[in-house]
Design a protein around this motif. Sequence first.
Motif, PDB file in Angstrom:
ATOM      1  N   HIS A 152       0.860  -1.281   0.024  1.00  0.00           N
ATOM      2  CA  HIS A 152       0.026  -0.134   0.151  1.00  0.00           C
ATOM      3  C   HIS A 152       0.995   1.321   0.087  1.00  0.00           C
ATOM      4  O   HIS A 152       0.442   2.192  -0.730  1.00  0.00           O
ATOM      5  CB  HIS A 152      -0.855   0.196   1.072  1.00  0.00           C
ATOM      6  N   ASP A 153       1.934   1.243   0.515  1.00  0.00           N
ATOM      7  CA  ASP A 153       2.661   2.631   0.960  1.00  0.00           C
ATOM      8  C   ASP A 153       4.033   2.541  -0.166  1.00  0.00           C
ATOM      9  O   ASP A 153       4.236   3.822  -0.205  1.00  0.00           O
ATOM     10  CB  ASP A 153       3.385   2.527   2.235  1.00  0.00           C
ATOM     11  N   ILE A 154       4.439   1.635  -0.668  1.00  0.00           N
ATOM     12  CA  ILE A 154       5.289   1.683  -1.418  1.00  0.00           C
ATOM     13  C   ILE A 154       5.224   1.218  -3.138  1.00  0.00           C
ATOM     14  O   ILE A 154       5.371   2.154  -3.599  1.00  0.00           O
ATOM     15  CB  ILE A 154       6.611   0.746  -1.041  1.00  0.00           C
ATOM     16  N   VAL A 155       4.644   0.118  -3.187  1.00  0.00           N
ATOM     17  CA  VAL A 155       4.747  -0.391  -4.411  1.00  0.00           C
ATOM     18  C   VAL A 155       3.693   0.094  -5.413  1.00  0.00           C
ATOM     19  O   VAL A 155       3.905   0.840  -6.386  1.00  0.00           O
ATOM     20  CB  VAL A 155       4.509  -2.037  -4.412  1.00  0.00           C
ATOM     21  N   PHE A 156       2.635   0.353  -4.681  1.00  0.00           N
ATOM     22  CA  PHE A 156       1.474   0.674  -5.422  1.00  0.00           C
ATOM     23  C   PHE A 156       1.321   2.111  -5.648  1.00  0.00           C
ATOM     24  O   PHE A 156       0.912   2.748  -6.643  1.00  0.00           O
ATOM     25  CB  PHE A 156      -0.059   0.038  -5.111  1.00  0.00           C
TER      26      PHE A 156
END
Length: 180
Positions: A152-156
């Motif tokens: 949620h916080d990095i990849v997307f």
Amino acid sequence: MIQLIRKYKSVLLFILTFLGVYLVLSFLYAQYLNIDFSESYYPDYITHRVAEQSEWLIDKMGYSSIIEPHDKEPSMKLFVEGVFVARVVEGCNAISVIILFASFVLAFFQGWGKTFSFVFIGSVLVYGINILRIAILSIGLYAYPEYKTMLHDIVFPGIIYGLVVFLWVFWVSRFKKQKS
């Protein structure tokens, strides 16, 4: 002082155009968010549609999904295979990202037709990729809940902002070629 302004005229014009467009579009969006959509489209029309389209795409990807209005906050609950995996909030609808994208492109104005066509096509692309992003993120949160923070916080966020940066670079490189 006037020499300095002349020297940096294009930079100042870019900054003023970017900030002006960004502030106007953000103000208009804030006014839109003040409209009460709770009767038909909770929490607002665009966020509701993003939740519906994400639900549809998740179903098309072979997973059962359901959305429902959140009873304690302005968001839509998203369930995958009966498991509550995400809240689709106003910040998930990509409008703020589209405003940022459009402001930058308009600051490198290349004529009405080209500029507005690129803003329209880019906005539709950002919106569509955002739906795909929410669907894949939701499935990922269902299948790999232990990776929630990373997903949620990095990849997307990297996907949506990476697309915007790619579009900006594409636009600026076309802008430079036409100036030469």
